[in-house]
Design an enzyme around this catalytic site. Structure first.
Site, PDB file in Angstrom:
ATOM      1  N   CYS A 181      -5.776 -26.088  49.032  1.00  0.00           N
ATOM      2  CA  CYS A 181      -5.281 -27.470  49.450  1.00  0.00           C
ATOM      3  C   CYS A 181      -6.749 -27.588  48.327  1.00  0.00           C
ATOM      4  O   CYS A 181      -6.965 -29.634  48.443  1.00  0.00           O
ATOM      5  CB  CYS A 181      -5.649 -27.800  50.725  1.00  0.00           C
ATOM      6  SG  CYS A 181      -7.431 -27.391  51.390  1.00  0.00           S
ATOM      7  N   CYS A 226     -10.841 -22.217  55.613  1.00  0.00           N
ATOM      8  CA  CYS A 226     -10.955 -23.562  54.879  1.00  0.00           C
ATOM      9  C   CYS A 226     -11.002 -24.470  56.585  1.00  0.00           C
ATOM     10  O   CYS A 226      -8.981 -24.812  56.917  1.00  0.00           O
ATOM     11  CB  CYS A 226     -10.233 -23.662  54.193  1.00  0.00           C
ATOM     12  SG  CYS A 226      -9.185 -25.421  53.460  1.00  0.00           S
ATOM     13  N   TYR A 264     -22.854 -14.543  44.293  1.00  0.00           N
ATOM     14  CA  TYR A 264     -23.086 -16.012  44.581  1.00  0.00           C
ATOM     15  C   TYR A 264     -23.434 -16.165  45.635  1.00  0.00           C
ATOM     16  O   TYR A 264     -24.371 -16.868  46.107  1.00  0.00           O
ATOM     17  CB  TYR A 264     -21.711 -17.022  44.819  1.00  0.00           C
ATOM     18  CG  TYR A 264     -21.150 -17.031  42.916  1.00  0.00           C
ATOM     19  CD1 TYR A 264     -20.223 -16.623  42.514  1.00  0.00           C
ATOM     20  CD2 TYR A 264     -22.324 -17.583  42.065  1.00  0.00           C
ATOM     21  CE1 TYR A 264     -20.051 -17.098  41.067  1.00  0.00           C
ATOM     22  CE2 TYR A 264     -21.607 -18.526  40.835  1.00  0.00           C
ATOM     23  CZ  TYR A 264     -20.096 -17.552  40.245  1.00  0.00           C
ATOM     24  OH  TYR A 264     -20.274 -17.796  38.644  1.00  0.00           O
ATOM     25  N   CYS A 303     -11.192 -24.828  48.030  1.00  0.00           N
ATOM     26  CA  CYS A 303      -9.897 -24.239  48.909  1.00  0.00           C
ATOM     27  C   CYS A 303      -8.863 -23.738  47.448  1.00  0.00           C
ATOM     28  O   CYS A 303      -8.721 -24.940  46.941  1.00  0.00           O
ATOM     29  CB  CYS A 303      -9.252 -25.277  49.937  1.00  0.00           C
ATOM     30  SG  CYS A 303      -7.898 -24.149  50.661  1.00  0.00           S
ATOM     31  N   HIS A 309     -20.669 -28.122  36.016  1.00  0.00           N
ATOM     32  CA  HIS A 309     -20.470 -27.308  36.443  1.00  0.00           C
ATOM     33  C   HIS A 309     -20.882 -26.749  38.058  1.00  0.00           C
ATOM     34  O   HIS A 309     -20.404 -25.863  38.159  1.00  0.00           O
ATOM     35  CB  HIS A 309     -21.434 -25.899  35.840  1.00  0.00           C
ATOM     36  CG  HIS A 309     -21.350 -26.145  33.862  1.00  0.00           C
ATOM     37  ND1 HIS A 309     -22.688 -26.037  33.038  1.00  0.00           N
ATOM     38  CD2 HIS A 309     -20.543 -26.756  32.731  1.00  0.00           C
ATOM     39  CE1 HIS A 309     -22.011 -25.693  31.995  1.00  0.00           C
ATOM     40  NE2 HIS A 309     -20.940 -26.412  32.102  1.00  0.00           N
ATOM     41  N   ASN A 318     -26.781 -27.390  35.662  1.00  0.00           N
ATOM     42  CA  ASN A 318     -27.187 -26.740  37.419  1.00  0.00           C
ATOM     43  C   ASN A 318     -27.038 -26.365  38.082  1.00  0.00           C
ATOM     44  O   ASN A 318     -25.868 -28.033  39.054  1.00  0.00           O
ATOM     45  CB  ASN A 318     -28.657 -27.128  37.589  1.00  0.00           C
ATOM     46  CG  ASN A 318     -29.800 -26.104  36.515  1.00  0.00           C
ATOM     47  OD1 ASN A 318     -29.615 -25.937  35.846  1.00  0.00           O
ATOM     48  ND2 ASN A 318     -30.616 -27.024  36.499  1.00  0.00           N
TER      49      ASN A 318
HETATM   50  C1  BV8 Z   1     -14.557 -24.918  28.723  1.00  0.00           C
HETATM   51  C2  BV8 Z   1     -21.317 -22.659  36.884  1.00  0.00           C
HETATM   52  C3  BV8 Z   1     -12.139 -25.361  28.366  1.00  0.00           C
HETATM   53  C4  BV8 Z   1     -21.436 -20.943  37.195  1.00  0.00           C
HETATM   54  C5  BV8 Z   1     -21.868 -21.965  34.104  1.00  0.00           C
HETATM   55  C6  BV8 Z   1     -16.592 -19.494  21.290  1.00  0.00           C
HETATM   56  C7  BV8 Z   1     -17.392 -21.075  20.945  1.00  0.00           C
HETATM   57  C8  BV8 Z   1     -17.747 -22.087  21.862  1.00  0.00           C
HETATM   58  C9  BV8 Z   1     -17.612 -22.292  23.068  1.00  0.00           C
HETATM   59  C10 BV8 Z   1     -16.523 -21.449  23.764  1.00  0.00           C
HETATM   60  C11 BV8 Z   1     -16.506 -19.917  22.951  1.00  0.00           C
HETATM   61  N1  BV8 Z   1     -15.574 -19.369  23.562  1.00  0.00           N
HETATM   62  C12 BV8 Z   1     -15.813 -19.629  24.887  1.00  0.00           C
HETATM   63  C13 BV8 Z   1     -16.076 -20.368  24.622  1.00  0.00           C
HETATM   64  C14 BV8 Z   1     -16.362 -22.036  26.209  1.00  0.00           C
HETATM   65  C15 BV8 Z   1     -17.497 -21.607  27.083  1.00  0.00           C
HETATM   66  C16 BV8 Z   1     -18.918 -20.460  26.365  1.00  0.00           C
HETATM   67  O1  BV8 Z   1     -19.335 -22.443  25.788  1.00  0.00           O
HETATM   68  N2  BV8 Z   1     -19.309 -19.681  26.385  1.00  0.00           N
HETATM   69  C17 BV8 Z   1     -20.639 -19.450  25.480  1.00  0.00           C
HETATM   70  C18 BV8 Z   1     -20.987 -18.827  26.692  1.00  0.00           C
HETATM   71  C19 BV8 Z   1     -20.091 -18.967  23.798  1.00  0.00           C
HETATM   72  N3  BV8 Z   1     -17.606 -22.584  27.493  1.00  0.00           N
HETATM   73  C20 BV8 Z   1     -16.306 -22.296  28.710  1.00  0.00           C
HETATM   74  O2  BV8 Z   1     -15.861 -21.614  29.633  1.00  0.00           O
HETATM   75  C21 BV8 Z   1     -16.503 -23.622  29.274  1.00  0.00           C
HETATM   76  N4  BV8 Z   1     -14.819 -24.334  29.908  1.00  0.00           N
HETATM   77  O3  BV8 Z   1     -14.991 -24.485  27.697  1.00  0.00           O
HETATM   78  O4  BV8 Z   1     -13.223 -25.213  29.484  1.00  0.00           O
HETATM   79  C22 BV8 Z   1     -12.853 -27.051  27.183  1.00  0.00           C
HETATM   80  C23 BV8 Z   1     -13.814 -27.651  26.758  1.00  0.00           C
HETATM   81  C24 BV8 Z   1     -13.921 -28.657  26.063  1.00  0.00           C
HETATM   82  C25 BV8 Z   1     -13.472 -29.452  27.200  1.00  0.00           C
HETATM   83  C26 BV8 Z   1     -13.044 -28.919  28.698  1.00  0.00           C
HETATM   84  C27 BV8 Z   1     -12.517 -27.369  28.889  1.00  0.00           C
HETATM   85  C28 BV8 Z   1     -17.083 -23.513  30.928  1.00  0.00           C
HETATM   86  C29 BV8 Z   1     -18.500 -23.024  30.890  1.00  0.00           C
HETATM   87  C30 BV8 Z   1     -19.384 -23.480  32.396  1.00  0.00           C
HETATM   88  C31 BV8 Z   1     -19.227 -21.711  33.237  1.00  0.00           C
HETATM   89  N5  BV8 Z   1     -20.440 -22.680  34.202  1.00  0.00           N
HETATM   90  N6  BV8 Z   1     -22.319 -22.065  35.104  1.00  0.00           N
HETATM   91  C32 BV8 Z   1     -22.836 -20.011  37.158  1.00  0.00           C
HETATM   92  O5  BV8 Z   1     -24.241 -20.782  37.005  1.00  0.00           O
HETATM   93  O6  BV8 Z   1     -22.248 -19.173  37.585  1.00  0.00           O
HETATM   94  S1  BV8 Z   1     -22.127 -22.139  32.738  1.00  0.00           S
HETATM   95  C33 BV8 Z   1     -24.077 -21.673  33.184  1.00  0.00           C
HETATM   96  O7  BV8 Z   1     -24.828 -21.480  32.053  1.00  0.00           O
HETATM   97  C34 BV8 Z   1     -24.988 -23.155  33.395  1.00  0.00           C
HETATM   98  O8  BV8 Z   1     -24.249 -23.956  33.974  1.00  0.00           O
HETATM   99  C35 BV8 Z   1     -25.721 -23.534  31.873  1.00  0.00           C
HETATM  100  O9  BV8 Z   1     -24.119 -24.229  31.543  1.00  0.00           O
HETATM  101  C36 BV8 Z   1     -25.136 -22.240  30.917  1.00  0.00           C
HETATM  102  C37 BV8 Z   1     -26.973 -21.587  30.887  1.00  0.00           C
HETATM  103  O10 BV8 Z   1     -27.608 -22.498  29.779  1.00  0.00           O
HETATM  104  P1  BV8 Z   1     -28.573 -23.049  30.264  1.00  0.00           P
HETATM  105  O11 BV8 Z   1     -28.678 -23.822  32.047  1.00  0.00           O
HETATM  106  O12 BV8 Z   1     -29.336 -23.498  29.081  1.00  0.00           O
HETATM  107  O13 BV8 Z   1     -29.879 -21.594  30.796  1.00  0.00           O
HETATM  108  P2  BV8 Z   1     -29.911 -20.258  29.356  1.00  0.00           P
HETATM  109  O14 BV8 Z   1     -30.834 -19.514  30.490  1.00  0.00           O
HETATM  110  O15 BV8 Z   1     -29.254 -19.986  28.843  1.00  0.00           O
HETATM  111  O16 BV8 Z   1     -30.881 -21.260  29.395  1.00  0.00           O
HETATM  112  C38 BV8 Z   1     -32.491 -21.541  29.424  1.00  0.00           C
HETATM  113  C39 BV8 Z   1     -33.616 -23.212  28.774  1.00  0.00           C
HETATM  114  O17 BV8 Z   1     -34.356 -23.134  29.777  1.00  0.00           O
HETATM  115  C40 BV8 Z   1     -33.499 -21.311  27.414  1.00  0.00           C
HETATM  116  O18 BV8 Z   1     -34.011 -22.233  26.665  1.00  0.00           O
HETATM  117  C41 BV8 Z   1     -35.425 -21.103  27.924  1.00  0.00           C
HETATM  118  O19 BV8 Z   1     -36.765 -21.310  27.142  1.00  0.00           O
HETATM  119  C42 BV8 Z   1     -35.890 -23.099  28.944  1.00  0.00           C
HETATM  120  N7  BV8 Z   1     -37.013 -22.436  29.660  1.00  0.00           N
HETATM  121  C43 BV8 Z   1     -37.007 -22.097  30.203  1.00  0.00           C
HETATM  122  N8  BV8 Z   1     -38.132 -21.817  31.183  1.00  0.00           N
HETATM  123  C44 BV8 Z   1     -38.283 -23.207  31.031  1.00  0.00           C
HETATM  124  C45 BV8 Z   1     -37.658 -23.703  30.081  1.00  0.00           C
HETATM  125  N9  BV8 Z   1     -37.924 -24.814  29.567  1.00  0.00           N
HETATM  126  C46 BV8 Z   1     -39.497 -25.336  30.047  1.00  0.00           C
HETATM  127  N10 BV8 Z   1     -39.659 -24.682  31.313  1.00  0.00           N
HETATM  128  C47 BV8 Z   1     -39.849 -23.431  32.140  1.00  0.00           C
HETATM  129  N11 BV8 Z   1     -40.333 -23.109  32.743  1.00  0.00           N
END
Ligand code: BV8
Length: 237
Positions: free
Chosen positions: A121, A137, A54, A118, A110, A93
């Site tokens: 706390c 902290c 990070y 922290c 996210h 993002n």
């Molecule tokens: C949760 C922060 C419970 C940290 C991030 C099985 C099935 C379904 C779900 C799950 C499963 N197993 C586990 C899960 C849940 C899991 C999940 O979804 N896993 C996936 C991998 C299957 N989710 C979680 O764990 C979430 N929490 O579920 O808690 C709950 C549920 C319901 C309600 C309450 C609680 C927490 C997920 C958050 C994780 N943290 N980020 C960090 O950044 O390091 S996720 C991180 O990855 C981003 O924040 C973002 O969400 C994700 C990336 O996705 P995108 O932003 O879409 O980026 P990506 O690269 O994939 O795509 C970019 C797109 O842009 C592409 O399509 C590309 O074509 C396009 N593009 C590129 N360049 C351009 C462009 N478009 C236009 N112009 C350009 N120039």
């Protein structure tokens, strides 16, 4: 007009911030294993490695600048508000490029890379330097308890209830620069459809849930988002 916009890594790609999944296999998650770096278990196992990951992204962010897609959304927010409408801007993002482009109300479901939290706390403090186990902290004075204020896999996204509530009585749902592969963010379009809201995706290529959208615009966000925003303001979409 009341519009709900959710953005992903694609809107910041042209600002030099890597996306997570790229078809050519060079995305962040192709180079770093998310289960080794973006989970509470990984942080418990090896906090120094997670901090290093990070810290590198934080330095990149501080050197980056918003692009025309960010500026178009900030302008759209202001003009819609002036017309009695509203733009609800939610982002996956952890960068601050929407705010730096002038967006007033941004919901970071996210978390935010320029903040630390922290684990003792729960205080959330602004953080622009490298973060590590030696840091203290400023809220409770404890050392080694700070973590990046981001949502890791398996953790509850921030403000999820307010985000779902904001979907009520909007006229249009738009997803910009997201692959639709991470939930619950990727499920919001289905929520919108269930409420009869028109849906549009603006992306470089079809996302994983492209079939959920009534309208699709494929191309670079820096080009497509300003063009779309102009059409909205001219009442042509
Ligand atoms: C949760 C922060 C419970 C940290 C991030 C099985 C099935 C379904 C779900 C799950 C499963 N197993 C586990 C899960 C849940 C899991 C999940 O979804 N896993 C996936 C991998 C299957 N989710 C979680 O764990 C979430 N929490 O579920 O808690 C709950 C549920 C319901 C309600 C309450 C609680 C927490 C997920 C958050 C994780 N943290 N980020 C960090 O950044 O390091 S996720 C991180 O990855 C981003 O924040 C973002 O969400 C994700 C990336 O996705 P995108 O932003 O879409 O980026 P990506 O690269 O994939 O795509 C970019 C797109 O842009 C592409 O399509 C590309 O074509 C396009 N593009 C590129 N360049 C351009 C462009 N478009 C236009 N112009 C350009 N120039």
């Amino acid at each position: 007009m009341r519009i709900f916009v959710i953005t992903g890594a694609g809107i910041s790609a042209e600002s030099g911030l890597g996306t997570f999944r790229k078809n050519d296999g060079t995305g962040i998650w192709a180079r770093f294993d998310p289960m080794k770096l973006a989970t509470p278990e990984a942080f418990a196992r090896d906090p120094a490695e997670v901090h290093a990951f990070y810290n590198a992204r934080r330095r990149n962010l501080i050197a980056a600048e918003p692009n025309m897609a960010h500026f178009a959304l900030a302008q759209l927010e202001t003009i819609l508000a002036g017309r009695g409408g509203q733009l609800t801007l939610v982002t996956q993002n952890i960068d601050d490029l929407h705010e730096r482009a002038g967006s007033q109300r941004v919901s970071h479901m996210h978390g935010e890379l320029l903040k630390a939290r922290c684990t003792a706390c729960e205080g959330v403090i602004s953080w622009r330097e490298d973060l590590g186990l030696h840091d203290r902290c400023s809220a409770c004075g404890r050392q080694g308890t700070l973590r990046p204020h981001v949502v890791w896999f398996g953790e509850m996204p921030l403000q999820i209830d307010a985000i779902c509530a904001a979907l009520n009585d909007v006229d249009l749902f738009v997803a910009i620069g997201t692959s639709g592969s991470v939930y619950p963010a990727a499920g919001l379009v289905s929520e919108a459809r269930a409420q009869g809201i028109r849906t549009c995706e603006i992306n470089l290529e079809p996302s994983d849930n492209a079939d959920r959208f009534d309208e699709s615009r494929y191309g670079l966000a820096s080009k497509e988002v300003p063009a779309w925003a102009d059409e909205v303001l001219r009442g042509e979409t």
